[in-house]
Design a protein around this motif. Structure first.
Motif, PDB file in Angstrom:
ATOM      1  N   CYS B  14      53.029  86.448  52.870  1.00  0.00           N
ATOM      2  CA  CYS B  14      53.260  87.454  51.834  1.00  0.00           C
ATOM      3  C   CYS B  14      52.088  88.454  51.863  1.00  0.00           C
ATOM      4  CB  CYS B  14      53.320  86.813  50.462  1.00  0.00           C
ATOM      5  SG  CYS B  14      54.736  85.727  50.247  1.00  0.00           S
ATOM      6  N   ALA B  15      52.413  89.736  51.836  1.00  0.00           N
ATOM      7  CA  ALA B  15      51.367  90.770  51.916  1.00  0.00           C
ATOM      8  C   ALA B  15      50.462  90.740  50.694  1.00  0.00           C
ATOM      9  CB  ALA B  15      52.010  92.140  52.055  1.00  0.00           C
ATOM     10  N   ASN B  16      50.956  90.138  49.617  1.00  0.00           N
ATOM     11  CA  ASN B  16      50.158  90.142  48.387  1.00  0.00           C
ATOM     12  C   ASN B  16      49.704  88.741  47.995  1.00  0.00           C
ATOM     13  OD1 ASN B  16      48.951  91.652  46.344  1.00  0.00           O
ATOM     14  ND2 ASN B  16      50.526  91.043  44.888  1.00  0.00           N
ATOM     15  N   GLN B  17      49.516  87.884  48.968  1.00  0.00           N
ATOM     16  CA  GLN B  17      49.101  86.515  48.647  1.00  0.00           C
ATOM     17  C   GLN B  17      47.668  86.497  48.108  1.00  0.00           C
ATOM     18  OE1 GLN B  17      49.436  84.377  52.316  1.00  0.00           O
ATOM     19  NE2 GLN B  17      47.940  85.634  53.377  1.00  0.00           N
TER      20      GLN B  17
END
Lengths: 508, 120
Positions: B14-17
């Motif tokens: 996920c790019a926003n982990q």
């Protein structure tokens, strides 16, 4: 004596120059030569059943397009030589052109690439040829738009680095992500998304405001390329309809796949068009029609009539179209309020509508406008008069699918932001609506990778963690952002009008 | 239904982990019915920050031009976490209140429904 060569009629010529050039491969399997046109699950039994939506051969195509180019560039030359930028209705109008140049023109280029892939990807020669023509059209549209706008770039701010901000700016990630979502899907989804959902179903909502709006606001450069593109657009629309019919006639198992794509791309297209509707309502000093009225004509009447026709294939109208209809009274106002307060981080100017314009909104949008948005504008105008022009400094939450700041409100409560959450791989993701949440939940593996500007800023990938550092990374200068009144564009415009002896705010 | 893909696997982080935030978390917060500020706000913060400190020192100052911002009493707030009713302890930290990375918090303040009572 040799027989006189027989002239081919159009059908024979078309046959020989398109499908006649195709063959079944034998050294390699057709599946290896066309590796991408089956994995989406669309079953095609007989590509020969493809009805070519327009029978155009390359020689005829060059001839028509060259003729159109000659006329277009003659008019653009005349436009530049006559200083026709002086004939626009008001310099505020130029922001509609900026948003087009920054947001939509790059989509033409993306479409050129997308259709080039399709022109190679389908194993049916008829479909391939149609996509190849469209690919060249899209490149032409990208170029003609850039050339038409280049004259404005000599005088107005906001045009000079459209390619960089297209890749970096938060508000341009909306159109960018829309197209990148489409081109990273398979070929059938891509063509459904662009040719049918966008070009057939929603395109009137794009071209009506923009090209008619340009004509009405004295922008002959834009009007001319609009007309020059029109015959191409009608070909593209015909292709969109043929694709849908072809898929549905080939195999009944295709129906649920196509329906899901229509649900998804209607919603994505609608969300994207919110930006266009805002341009139409707020950036055209001379109004063509309101977003509400355009929605009623082009969706509630024409769009629904189309889906009634398509019911015989088993299709139903796209999910959440009734939510979009509920939002017709608010979406452009919510969007403008957002751009207004974040315009210090855009290459656009914004402003509070004039009294006369507020009255037009009241007439077009009625009670909700008068109770909610009009008082909001009046409050901001009052702050402005005190020298406290309203800007939002904090980064907003952005929808993980449409990439629009979550200014949207709940379908039945226009006073409450709508922010829905889905969890995937232990990470929560926020969406603006049930329409966007469904899209996420259907393919979380894809959307969890989305490059969401505020998140990337906070992760340190966009020049720094503050808005100022971000602006520097965008290469946006203070003089091309923020409030219109008092801006360089405004001051230049007033100077021109003073020289011509007309008051600055009078229509040309 | 999972994504359809070409090749053997389709698996991306996920790019926003949370791993991308060096120990901090992202928190999303909205003060409902104050829509002159158009959307919920995004914050990158340490998870051991006291919730009250955040509200008073970070969040409230983000509504500087709203006439309600001088009148607000966060102890009277009605709270939601992920759109569900929730009762935070303002004197505990984000982490102690169960606020994780990418949590969405909304607060309404009865009596402060925005200008003209229409959520502005």
């Amino acid at each position: 004596m040799a027989a006189k060569p027989r002239r081919l009629n159009l059908t024979q010529k078309y046959q020989l120059m398109t499908r006649g050039l195709d063959w079944e491969t034998t050294y390699q399997s057709m599946d290896d030569v066309f590796p991408y046109d089956k994995y989406e699950g669309i079953k095609i039994k007989d590509w020969d059943k493809w009805q070519d939506p327009f029978r155009l051969t390359m020689d005829a195509y060059w001839k028509y397009q060259a003729e159109k180019e000659r006329k277009l560039y003659a008019i653009l030359d005349g436009f530049a030589q006559n200083n026709s930028q002086l004939n626009i209705s008001d310099a505020r109008y130029m922001n509609a052109v900026k948003i087009w140049m920054q947001g939509v023109t790059p989509l033409e280029y993306a479409a050129f690439r997308g259709f080039a892939m399709l022109g190679r990807g389908f194993r049916g020669a008829g479909a391939r040829v149609a996509c190849q023509f469209q690919s060249i059209d899209e490149m032409r549209h990208y170029q003609t738009q850039m050339h038409a706008f280049s004259h404005y770039n000599k005088y107005f701010n906001g045009f000079r680095q459209f390619a960089r901000i297209r890749d970096r700016a938060w508000y341009l990630s909306i159109p960018k992500s829309y197209f990148e979502d489409a081109v990273t899907a398979g070929p059938f989804e891509l063509i459904t998304a662009i040719s049918f959902s966008f070009e057939y179903v929603l395109t009137n909502l794009l071209f009506m405001p923009f090209v008619s709006g340009a004509a009405y606001n004295g922008d002959m450069a834009t009007t001319t390329f609009g007309f020059s593109a029109q015959s191409d657009e009608s070909r593209h629309m015909t292709l969109g309809l043929e694709v849908i019919k072809f898929m549905l006639e080939q195999d009944e198992g295709n129906l649920p796949i196509v329906q899901q794509w229509l649900d998804k791309w209607f919603w994505r297209g609608y969300r994207l068009l919110g930006l266009v509707g805002t341009m139409m309502d707020y950036m055209l000093p001379k109004k063509v029609m309101s977003w509400r009225q355009a929605w009623e004509i082009y969706w509630e009447e024409s769009g629904m009539a189309l889906f009634n026709d398509l019911a015989r294939y088993g299709l139903r109208p796209p999910k959440y179209h009734e939510v979009a209809t509920k939002e017709k009274y608010r979406i452009t106002h919510e969007f403008w309020c957002t751009i207004y307060q974040f315009s210090h981080a855009t290459a656009l100017y914004t402003w509070i509508p004039t009294e006369e314009e507020l009255d037009w909104f009241s007439a077009e949008y009625g009670e909700l406008f008068d109770t909610v948005y009009r008082p909001r504008y009046e409050y901001w105008a009052e702050l402005d008069r005190k020298g406290e022009r309203f800007f939002q400094k904090r980064l907003p939450v952005v929808c993980n699918v449409c990439q629009i700041p979550i200014f949207h409100t709940m379908p039945d409560d226009p006073l409450m932001n709508c922010c829905l959450v889905s969890e995937y791989k232990g990470t929560k993701h926020q969406m603006c609506s049930q329409g966007c949440k469904d899209i996420f939940d259907h393919e979380p593996e894809k959307y969890c990778q989305a490059y969401i500007p505020p998140q990337q800023i906070y992760q340190g990938n966009c020049g720094g963690a503050t808005l100022e550092a971000y602006k520097e990374w965008l290469h946006i200068k203070d003089e091309e952002t923020g409030e219109y009144y008092g801006s360089e564009d405004h001051i230049m415009w007033e100077g021109w009008k003073a020289q011509s002896g007309k008051p600055a705010d009078a229509p040309a | 239904m999972p994504v359809k893909f070409v090749g053997d696997s389709y698996d991306f982080p996920c790019a926003n982990q949370v791993e991308n935030y060096g120990g901090d978390i992202n928190v999303y917060v909205v003060w409902d019915h104050h829509l002159i500020y158009c959307a919920p706000n995004t914050y990158r913060l340490p998870p051991d920050m006291k919730f009250r400190d955040f509200l008073e020192q970070v969040f409230a100052p983000d509504y500087p031009q709203h006439p309600d911002s001088d009148k607000v009493d966060w102890d009277q707030g009605v709270w939601q976490l992920e759109n569900e009713p929730w009762e935070p302890d303002l004197d505990k930290s984000f982490a102690e209140n169960g606020i994780a990375h990418n949590s969405f918090i909304r607060v309404t303040t009865p009596g402060l429904e925005g200008m003209h009572g229409v959520g502005n």
